[in-house]
Design an enzyme around this catalytic site. Structure first.
Site, PDB file in Angstrom:
ATOM      1  CE  LYS A  13      -2.105  -1.156   3.835  1.00 16.88           C
ATOM      2  NZ  LYS A  13      -1.403  -2.442   4.110  1.00 16.88           N
ATOM      3  NE  ARG A  88      -4.448  -1.604   9.650  1.00 13.84           N
ATOM      4  CZ  ARG A  88      -3.414  -1.010   9.047  1.00 13.84           C
ATOM      5  NH1 ARG A  88      -3.457   0.261   8.766  1.00 13.84           N
ATOM      6  NH2 ARG A  88      -2.340  -1.705   8.744  1.00 13.84           N
ATOM      7  NE  ARG A 127       7.250  -2.658   6.354  1.00 16.48           N
ATOM      8  CZ  ARG A 127       5.918  -2.496   6.433  1.00 16.48           C
ATOM      9  NH1 ARG A 127       5.256  -1.941   5.431  1.00 16.48           N
ATOM     10  NH2 ARG A 127       5.263  -2.889   7.493  1.00 16.48           N
ATOM     11  NE  ARG A 159       6.195  -0.541  10.401  1.00 14.55           N
ATOM     12  CZ  ARG A 159       5.047  -0.492   9.719  1.00 14.55           C
ATOM     13  NH1 ARG A 159       5.010   0.129   8.547  1.00 14.55           N
ATOM     14  NH2 ARG A 159       3.959  -1.058  10.170  1.00 14.55           N
ATOM     15  NE  ARG A 170       1.824  -5.117  11.294  1.00 16.16           N
ATOM     16  CZ  ARG A 170       2.915  -5.014  10.532  1.00 16.16           C
ATOM     17  NH1 ARG A 170       4.021  -5.636  10.883  1.00 16.16           N
ATOM     18  NH2 ARG A 170       2.881  -4.311   9.430  1.00 16.16           N
TER      19      ARG A 170
HETATM   20  P1  ADP Z   1       2.183  -1.837   3.223  1.00 15.83           P
HETATM   21  O1  ADP Z   1       2.182  -0.337   3.212  1.00 15.83           O
HETATM   22  O2  ADP Z   1       0.984  -2.428   2.558  1.00 15.83           O
HETATM   23  O3  ADP Z   1       2.421  -2.416   4.572  1.00 15.83           O
HETATM   24  P2  ADP Z   1       4.779  -1.599   1.832  1.00 15.83           P
HETATM   25  O4  ADP Z   1       4.501  -0.726   0.665  1.00 15.83           O
HETATM   26  O5  ADP Z   1       5.517  -1.035   2.977  1.00 15.83           O
HETATM   27  O6  ADP Z   1       3.404  -2.301   2.318  1.00 15.83           O
HETATM   28  O7  ADP Z   1       5.547  -2.888   1.282  1.00 15.83           O
HETATM   29  C1  ADP Z   1       5.955  -3.933   2.169  1.00 15.83           C
HETATM   30  C2  ADP Z   1       7.329  -4.463   1.719  1.00 15.83           C
HETATM   31  O8  ADP Z   1       7.181  -5.148   0.473  1.00 15.83           O
HETATM   32  C3  ADP Z   1       8.381  -3.392   1.492  1.00 15.83           C
HETATM   33  O9  ADP Z   1       9.617  -3.905   1.896  1.00 15.83           O
HETATM   34  C4  ADP Z   1       8.340  -3.148  -0.014  1.00 15.83           C
HETATM   35  O10 ADP Z   1       9.594  -2.736  -0.522  1.00 15.83           O
HETATM   36  C5  ADP Z   1       7.978  -4.532  -0.535  1.00 15.83           C
HETATM   37  N1  ADP Z   1       7.149  -4.499  -1.750  1.00 15.83           N
HETATM   38  C6  ADP Z   1       6.142  -3.634  -2.047  1.00 15.83           C
HETATM   39  N2  ADP Z   1       5.603  -3.898  -3.253  1.00 15.83           N
HETATM   40  C7  ADP Z   1       6.292  -4.969  -3.738  1.00 15.83           C
HETATM   41  C8  ADP Z   1       6.216  -5.733  -4.962  1.00 15.83           C
HETATM   42  N3  ADP Z   1       5.322  -5.445  -5.910  1.00 15.83           N
HETATM   43  N4  ADP Z   1       7.079  -6.768  -5.102  1.00 15.83           N
HETATM   44  C9  ADP Z   1       7.981  -7.063  -4.135  1.00 15.83           C
HETATM   45  N5  ADP Z   1       8.089  -6.402  -2.970  1.00 15.83           N
HETATM   46  C10 ADP Z   1       7.264  -5.363  -2.766  1.00 15.83           C
HETATM   47  P1  ADP Z   2       0.978  -2.031   7.615  1.00 11.61           P
HETATM   48  O1  ADP Z   2       2.351  -2.095   7.080  1.00 11.61           O
HETATM   49  O2  ADP Z   2       0.598  -3.196   8.480  1.00 11.61           O
HETATM   50  O3  ADP Z   2      -0.066  -1.766   6.599  1.00 11.61           O
HETATM   51  P2  ADP Z   2       0.626   0.551   8.990  1.00 11.61           P
HETATM   52  O4  ADP Z   2       1.832   1.388   8.940  1.00 11.61           O
HETATM   53  O5  ADP Z   2      -0.525   0.907   8.138  1.00 11.61           O
HETATM   54  O6  ADP Z   2       1.095  -0.936   8.737  1.00 11.61           O
HETATM   55  O7  ADP Z   2       0.096   0.438  10.481  1.00 11.61           O
HETATM   56  C1  ADP Z   2       0.964   0.107  11.543  1.00 11.61           C
HETATM   57  C2  ADP Z   2       0.146  -0.060  12.817  1.00 11.61           C
HETATM   58  O8  ADP Z   2      -0.506   1.178  13.137  1.00 11.61           O
HETATM   59  C3  ADP Z   2      -0.986  -1.080  12.732  1.00 11.61           C
HETATM   60  O9  ADP Z   2      -0.548  -2.407  12.994  1.00 11.61           O
HETATM   61  C4  ADP Z   2      -1.932  -0.556  13.825  1.00 11.61           C
HETATM   62  O10 ADP Z   2      -1.452  -0.899  15.104  1.00 11.61           O
HETATM   63  C5  ADP Z   2      -1.808   0.957  13.671  1.00 11.61           C
HETATM   64  N1  ADP Z   2      -2.807   1.472  12.720  1.00 11.61           N
HETATM   65  C6  ADP Z   2      -2.583   2.007  11.499  1.00 11.61           C
HETATM   66  N2  ADP Z   2      -3.743   2.360  10.901  1.00 11.61           N
HETATM   67  C7  ADP Z   2      -4.727   2.051  11.779  1.00 11.61           C
HETATM   68  C8  ADP Z   2      -6.146   2.142  11.749  1.00 11.61           C
HETATM   69  N3  ADP Z   2      -6.801   2.637  10.688  1.00 11.61           N
HETATM   70  N4  ADP Z   2      -6.830   1.717  12.840  1.00 11.61           N
HETATM   71  C9  ADP Z   2      -6.204   1.218  13.905  1.00 11.61           C
HETATM   72  N5  ADP Z   2      -4.874   1.075  13.996  1.00 11.61           N
HETATM   73  C10 ADP Z   2      -4.130   1.487  12.943  1.00 11.61           C
END
Ligand code: ADP
Ligand code: ADP
Ligand code: ZN
Length: 212
Positions: A13, A88, A127, A159, A170
């Protein structure tokens, strides 16, 4: 363009949001980023959120909804936004409908980035992030220089909630509390399914196609 990104943790995302923000020139609103910045600055919100985030649980709805309500009321959101990681829960989605109605904003699309559970674990475990907001993967998107951000040169870190036990929690929380949003937005005719298990650019192309 008013877009929501849903999908499991690690689906990509944040990665895709960064591309969309460039394409559409709208703000990227990520509740996870807002919480992490509050934690870093040791604000009251940060103190409240940290205990939940460290355990891989959701921050309570009443805290999260208030934050988003304030952020979306700012002027820059009128022309569009990429909402990443919110809603969420069904309660958050219901609240968002009210917030948007008050602001006279209509959603264009909800993108569900689909990735298998095995891939989620691979992506989250590898990541590495920078405090500037950039995110890398040790295997799939490594920085040019070992452990340093390409953009700002700062040292990358993992992280705390990307450790195996918290990842498991999660994923469970996603299945139980967040995945019901898929049918919620399907019923509103807003859902677009995006194949997320492909290269970075290919996923972005899938998104662009879904939006036209
Ligand atoms: P989210 O915001 O949904 O938690 P991230 O964008 O942080 O996800 O991506 C999670 C991990 O996966 C990061 O280390 C990112 O570099 C990697 N990643 C994201 N998109 C891809 C993809 N299309 N193929 C391989 N790795 C990816
Ligand atoms: P992810 O890589 O899992 O998509 P985020 O960076 O979006 O992670 O979120 C990290 C953490 O922040 C989540 O595991 C949760 O604890 C909290 N969080 C983020 N967005 C929300 C939400 N909309 N509602 C509740 N908790 C949230
Ligand atoms: Zn950086």
């Amino acid at each position: 363009m008013h877009i929501i990104l849903v999908g499991p943790p690690g689906a990509g995302k944040g990665t895709q949001a960064a591309k969309l923000v460039e394409e559409f020139e709208v703000p990227h609103i990520a509740t996870g980023d807002i919480f992490r910045s509050a934690i870093k600055n040791k604000t009251p919100l940060g103190k409240k959120a940290k205990q939940f985030i460290d355990q891989g649980k959701l921050v309570p709805d009443e805290v999260t909804i208030g934050i988003v309500r304030e952020r979306l009321a700012e002027d820059d959101c009128q022309k569009g936004f990429i909402l990443d990681g919110f809603p969420r829960t069904i309660a958050q989605a219901d609240a968002l409908q009210d917030i948007l109605a008050d602001l006279d904003i209509e959603l264009d699309a909800v993108l569900n980035i689909k990735v298998s559970e095995e891939e989620v674990v691979r992506r989250l475990s590898g990541r590495r992030v920078c405090e500037c907001g950039a995110s890398y993967h040790i295997e799939f998107n490594p920085p040019e220089e070992d452990n340093a951000c390409d953009g700002c040169g700062a040292e990358l870190y993992q992280r705390e909630d990307d450790q195996p036990e918290t990842i498991k929690e999660r994923v469970a929380v996603y299945k139980e509390q967040t995945s019901p949003l898929i049918s919620y937005y399907q019923d509103l005719n807003l859902l677009k399914e995006i194949e997320g298990e492909a290269g970075f650019e290919e996923v972005f192309n899938n998104i662009k196609q879904a939006l036209c």
